[in-house]
Motif scaffolding. Structure first.
Motif, PDB file in Angstrom:
ATOM      1  N   HIS A  18       0.958  -1.412   0.002  1.00 22.07           N
ATOM      2  CA  HIS A  18       0.050  -0.027   0.060  1.00 22.07           C
ATOM      3  C   HIS A  18       0.865   1.367   0.046  1.00 22.07           C
ATOM      4  CE1 HIS A  18      -3.526  -2.570   0.823  1.00 22.07           C
ATOM      5  NE2 HIS A  18      -2.724  -3.022   1.847  1.00 22.07           N
TER       6      HIS A  18
ATOM      7  N   GLU B 242       0.850   4.064   1.458  1.00 23.92           N
ATOM      8  CA  GLU B 242       1.128   4.704   2.987  1.00 23.92           C
ATOM      9  C   GLU B 242       2.002   3.536   3.788  1.00 23.92           C
ATOM     10  OE1 GLU B 242      -1.924   4.219   1.556  1.00 23.92           O
ATOM     11  OE2 GLU B 242      -2.421   6.265   0.883  1.00 23.92           O
ATOM     12  N   GLU B 243       1.805   2.548   3.337  1.00 27.52           N
ATOM     13  CA  GLU B 243       2.684   1.460   4.342  1.00 27.52           C
ATOM     14  C   GLU B 243       3.881   0.655   3.867  1.00 27.52           C
ATOM     15  OE1 GLU B 243      -0.862  -0.365   7.000  1.00 27.52           O
ATOM     16  OE2 GLU B 243      -1.265  -0.633   4.629  1.00 27.52           O
TER      17      GLU B 243
END
Length: 413
Positions: A76, A78-79
């Motif tokens: 992802h 953001e991760e």
């Protein structure tokens, strides 16, 4: 009666072992008729034939370590970066596995390049092995693409900068560039690049590789038989047990080499680069060597632009891509091109010494010289040095061709 030599005793022992193994399996599975001749099949003993095996075992290491990393990586936007840092600092053994994965990729690409050199300079691509060569070139291109995907997945400043560069290359393509960029990123950059790249890196490209590698390394090679250098009598060692033992030693040696590099030499420390930010500073590291040629070419070609029919063509971006595409096209079709220019349509099971094929060898050395100069441009942004390298790109490859051609012809005489 003459005493058998060590080689003759080895061949006799191998034949007995192969016959016994075939008899054992035939009693239980009915495979003796197929196994008996194949277990006695001869394989070349020259060390250069192990270069392909190095690539094969590095690929096995990539699959094993990649499976481990997939369990902890979070695809992802953001991760992604945080998960890679966590793998390196919190998961037990995670940093070692990351290092193993990176060094296995490096050994994999380097072995493929060395194997490609061996096949090209000895003429092992000629009839009836053209299809094997074409699959090998396709594998080479896929591996380079797979490596680029892997370096981009950490979403650090180095990977993000390379991805941004790829987006610029796509956008420079007339008519379809914006559509290609939107398809890859799911909209404007960076979009959903990370999950899309993850699927391609973990499923799509490895799936294609898993299908092509056995076809290239096992099926076609076994069916068409190996080439070998010219020499007196029959050379090589039987598949069982001699070649099997040699393969076991090669595989353990490959794993040991990769493990030593992963333990002692750090590569891609993402925590030093930081997470990617479009306005962030340039990465502190250079692109990985196996796609540095494209980066060097982009530095060497001036920022030329050409307007045609209302479209502005960024030649500084298009020319390196076109040159690289042309190179892989010529490489893919080279067996047909050489056959057309030389008129040689014979079946070849005996390899050439490089000096016995002056034109082919000179062409290969010229291309290696060209790529070396282009790759060197990756390491500098100094205007004077870049101008010097631009001159070198035009001068050194023809000079290398002429010198190599003269040396090979002199050795031939």
């Amino acid at each position: 009666m003459a005493t058998p030599t060590r080689r003759e005793r080895l061949l006799a022992g191998s034949a007995r072992a192969a016959t016994g193994t075939a008899g054992y399996l035939d009693d239980r599975l009915g495979l003796g008729r197929w196994l008996a001749p194949n277990l006695r099949k001869l394989f070349p003993g020259h060390w250069s034939f192990l270069l392909g095996e190095l690539a094969l075992y590095a690929f096995v290491m990539l699959l094993l370590t990649g499976t481990f990393l997939t369990l902890f990586y979070k695809p992802h936007p953001e991760e992604a970066y945080a998960s890679v840092v966590a793998i390196s600092t919190e998961v037990r053994g995670g940093l070692l596995v990351r290092q193993l994965h990176h060094w296995a990729a490096t050994v994999f690409v380097l072995s493929i390049v060395a194997h490609l050199f061996r096949v090209f300079f000895t003429g092992a691509f000629r009839r009836p092995r053209e299809l094997t060569w074409m699959i090998g070139v396709t594998l080479f291109a896929l591996v380079l693409f797979e490596s680029f995907l892997g370096v981009s997945l950490p979403a650090d400043q180095l990977g993000g900068t390379g991805l941004r560069q790829a987006d610029s290359l796509l956008l420079s393509i007339p008519l379809v560039g914006t559509y290609l960029s939107a398809f890859l990123f799911g909209g404007s950059f960076p979009g959903d690049a990370v999950p899309r790249l993850f699927v391609a890196h973990v499923l799509l490209v490895p799936g294609i590789l898993a299908a092509l590698v056995p076809l290239h390394a096992l099926v076609l090679t076994w069916r068409q038989k190996h080439t070998d250098f010219r020499g007196p009598g029959v050379s090589g060692v039987p598949f069982f047990p001699s070649f099997v033992v040699k393969q076991g030693i090669t595989s353990l040696g490959t794993f040991a080499l990769i493990s030593a590099l992963a333990t002692l030499v750090i590569v891609n420390p993402v925590w030093l680069h930081g997470a990617y930010t479009p306005a962030g500073p340039p990465p502190s590291a250079q692109p990985f060597w196996y796609y540095g040629v494209l980066d060097g070419a982009l530095r060497l070609v001036p920022a030329w632009e050409l307007t045609l029919g209302g479209f502005t063509l960024s030649l500084g971006l298009l020319l390196p891509m076109l040159a690289l595409a042309a190179f892989f096209t010529v490489l893919l079709l080279y067996p047909s091109l050489e056959r057309r220019f030389t008129g040689d349509r014979r079946t070849h099971d005996v390899l050439d010494l490089p000096s016995a094929a002056p034109v082919r060898t000179a062409l290969g050395i010229a291309v290696i010289t060209l790529f070396t100069v282009v790759w060197a441009a990756t390491w500098t942004a100094h205007p004077v040095v870049l101008y010097g390298l631009r001159v070198a790109v035009l001068v050194l490859p023809p000079l290398a061709y002429a010198v190599t051609l003269a040396v090979c012809r002199a050795r031939g005489r």
